[in-house]
Design a protein around this motif. Sequence first.
Motif, PDB file in Angstrom:
ATOM      1  N   GLN A  15      -1.524  -8.647  -1.940  1.00 44.00           N
ATOM      2  CA  GLN A  15      -0.580  -8.741  -0.821  1.00 44.00           C
ATOM      3  C   GLN A  15      -0.202  -7.356  -0.306  1.00 44.00           C
ATOM      4  O   GLN A  15      -0.004  -7.170   0.901  1.00 44.00           O
ATOM      5  N   ASN A  45      -9.922  -6.186   6.176  1.00 44.52           N
ATOM      6  CA  ASN A  45      -8.628  -6.845   6.361  1.00 44.52           C
ATOM      7  C   ASN A  45      -8.155  -6.795   7.814  1.00 44.52           C
ATOM      8  O   ASN A  45      -7.358  -7.641   8.232  1.00 44.52           O
ATOM      9  N   ARG A  59      -2.844  -6.200   2.053  1.00 48.57           N
ATOM     10  CA  ARG A  59      -2.754  -6.837   3.372  1.00 48.57           C
ATOM     11  C   ARG A  59      -1.573  -6.281   4.168  1.00 48.57           C
ATOM     12  O   ARG A  59      -1.666  -6.139   5.392  1.00 48.57           O
TER      13      ARG A  59
END
Length: 534
Positions: A424, A454, A427
């Motif tokens: 996470q 990404n 991202r």
Amino acid sequence: MSTAKRDPVRRRPDAPALVALLLGVAGVGYRLVLTLLTVPASNSDEATFGLAALHIAAGRERPVFLYGQRYMGVLESYLAAPLVGWAGPSWPVLRLPLLALFAVFLWLAYRLTRRLFSPWLAVVVVGLLALGSERVVRDQLTVVGGRPEVKPAVLAMLLLAVALGEDRVRHRWLATGAFGLLAGLALWSDWLIAPYLLVAGVVLVLAVPRELIGWPGVLLVAGFAAGIAPVVKDNIVAPPGQDSLSVFREISTKEGVAPSLAERLRGGLLEGVPLASGLCPMDGCARWAQWFGLLYPVLLVAAAALGLVAYRRAADRAARVRAAAILALVVGAALTLLAYVRSPLAATDPLGNARYLSVLQISLPAVLWPLWLAAAHALRATAGRAARLGGATAAAVLAGLTAATLAGTVAFLAGVPGVRAEEQAARRLADTVRRAGLHEVYGDYWTCNRLIFNTGETVACGVLDGALTPGQNRYPAYWQRVARAARPGYVVDVGSPAERTLRRLLDGRADAAVVAEVGGSRVYHPDRAVRPWR
């Protein structure tokens, strides 16, 4: 000797088939959840395969090998290309073909084990394969080339050879052509599978020695040529010294002091085999978990002896081919292990390179066979005291292996929250770079291609090392795009040598250039480009 018999035609699955199906569904379901969660975490190596898949889907590239290499095939990128072309860059979507390959691998492992050994041993094999530590699952689900596709290919080749030897194949010419095609594709995908391809070829020759002289042999060669054609074409146009053999030879013969045989055996057997078998976490094997590494070559020798006995006692060609397939599993594992312990990497970095032993899962049925026979023999009424003792010991080893594999799986699951947090953060970093309006940035190797994937290539990243000089840029187009930017950004790890170098070069403007800090990374956007190599 082998207990394999020709299975009668059944309208309903028997008890072993049903149990194996339940275990297989559980194993696939377990990996499906991990796939949807992007566990294990993604990285820039996997992102490079993902970017190749994007380029293939868009018709921009037709790569043969991974960008920046000339020996690792990108079959996985071609398998993922239709999905990422439809859904866009997504880690779960990228990994879905590998999940399907794992399901096929489980099914083929069950069929081959049942054919060569026994139905309930096939259930045990499926059960052990359904579990998975981080090392095992990483090799099965992350798109980093080779291993997920070559394992089912080898099992399919052995099943084809056995079926041909047992006269259970209607279209025999097509079967030999499919055998050759699988061999060619597997060799393109990962050269490390060569030992298994060699022994599978021997089984095929024993199964249909005369037929290979005619059209089946022609189709075998044609299938292999079709599978290996991308490699041949690429090597024909490769610059001098950049062909696959030259590159592979170069990376296999690094200079330096060669580790001793004892060090390589210790790294290969005590660390590599248990890690690849799922008994240990990624950071190393506890002493109690190293027992399987010592036992592994003993089991291979015992399986080889049983296979030779079965071959000598074979009454017909079908039995001989089944015994040869058993020996192929043993010899394939032995040659793979021998090649691994010959490499200095077995001693210098056994934890990082145990992935090269993941193909040993192909031979799991043969490795377990001596233990299974000993345990089964002890249950007979005529078994003596020594046989009962040996059978109890074998059963205890099987139970210990199962418990250790289960413990490795549980230990992996305990670390899933940390893996999710790291994924996470990656991202959030991509989102932060985009919100800052940055389209060209510099970063380290493990940041760049992951960041590009990404962001769906809306951000290009050039790789720099700790001294802010050019690093390993696998795809030159990204580097060239960043090089043309007037004000590129910089993504560096907090406190890293790269950040210290960047702040020194920016001098008093360093704090003003900071855009954001995400996790352990810091994003800079200076008022001018910092390119000390120029």
